[in-house]
Design a protein around this motif. Structure first.
Motif, short mmCIF file in Angstrom:
data_model
loop_
_atom_site.label_atom_id
_atom_site.label_comp_id
_atom_site.label_asym_id
_atom_site.label_seq_id
_atom_site.Cartn_x
_atom_site.Cartn_y
_atom_site.Cartn_z
N LEU A 132 0.85 -1.18 0.00
CA LEU A 132 0.00 0.00 0.00
C LEU A 132 0.89 1.24 0.00
CD1 LEU A 132 -3.22 0.39 1.93
CD2 LEU A 132 -1.52 2.14 2.33
N ILE A 133 0.42 2.31 -0.64
CA ILE A 133 1.15 3.59 -0.64
C ILE A 133 0.27 4.65 0.00
CG2 ILE A 133 2.13 5.44 -2.06
CD1 ILE A 133 2.70 3.36 -4.21
N ILE A 134 0.88 5.45 0.85
CA ILE A 134 0.24 6.68 1.33
C ILE A 134 1.04 7.81 0.69
CG2 ILE A 134 -0.34 8.13 3.30
CD1 ILE A 134 -0.42 5.58 5.01
N LEU A 135 0.36 8.63 -0.10
CA LEU A 135 1.03 9.59 -0.96
C LEU A 135 0.50 11.00 -0.74
CD1 LEU A 135 2.83 10.15 -3.49
CD2 LEU A 135 0.87 9.46 -4.88
N ASP A 136 1.41 11.92 -0.42
CA ASP A 136 1.03 13.32 -0.28
C ASP A 136 0.84 13.92 -1.67
OD1 ASP A 136 0.55 15.82 0.83
OD2 ASP A 136 2.66 16.27 1.16
N LEU A 137 -0.11 14.82 -1.82
CA LEU A 137 -0.36 15.45 -3.10
C LEU A 137 0.74 16.45 -3.46
CD1 LEU A 137 -2.21 15.89 -5.54
CD2 LEU A 137 -3.47 17.55 -4.18
N MET A 138 1.17 17.24 -2.48
CA MET A 138 2.17 18.27 -2.75
C MET A 138 3.52 17.87 -2.18
SD MET A 138 -0.06 21.75 -2.26
CE MET A 138 -0.79 21.31 -0.71
N LEU A 139 4.45 17.56 -3.08
CA LEU A 139 5.79 17.11 -2.71
C LEU A 139 6.83 17.93 -3.47
CD1 LEU A 139 5.10 13.30 -3.00
CD2 LEU A 139 5.78 14.46 -0.89
N PRO A 140 8.04 18.02 -2.93
CA PRO A 140 9.10 18.70 -3.68
C PRO A 140 9.54 17.84 -4.87
CG PRO A 140 9.96 17.82 -1.61
CD PRO A 140 8.47 17.59 -1.61
#
Length: 126
Positions: free
Chosen positions: A49-57
């Motif tokens: 499973l991945i937990i992914l932030d929308l705004m990343l550098p």
């Protein structure tokens, strides 16, 4: 059964809170904070499973999600997307890109844990 989640998030406080919560629930948690190298990290890690932030550098979570969906065997990988912006436009774009679930910050520990458990259970049934 060792369940592995890859948390791609650049905010240290959120990373640590989610890592603590999921580790306590029996998950092996790997973290990554750079959008530029996130897709290669997914390939290398092969998480459940991945937990992914929308705004990343470096690269947005939306771009990462699209690229992950193109990887062999990752078409159905559960992805929980986190964002501080909860506009319906973002949700629509995420759904079109293949997100499994969308969660707006701030969120509660219970919300994250429930979402992760539900997504993993759904993926295990397919």
């Amino acid at each position: 059964m060792n369940r592995k989640v890859l948390l791609i998030e650049d905010e240290p406080n959120i990373t640590e809170a989610i890592r603590f919560l999921l580790t306590r629930d029996g998950w092996q948690v790997e973290t990554h904070e750079d959008g530029t190298t996130a897709v290669s990290k997914v390939s290398e890690s092969r998480p459940d499973l991945i937990i992914l932030d929308l705004m990343l550098p470096g690269k947005s979570g939306m771009e990462i999600l699209r690229e992950v969906r193109e990887l062999d065997g990752m078409e159905r990988l559960p992805v929980l997307m986190l964002t501080a912006r909860g506009q319906s436009r973002d949700r629509d774009m995420a759904e079109k890109a293949g997100v499994s679930r969308f969660m707006t910050k701030p969120f509660s520990n219970t919300e994250v844990l429930t979402a992760v458990r539900d997504l993993h259970a759904q993926a295990s049934r397919t």
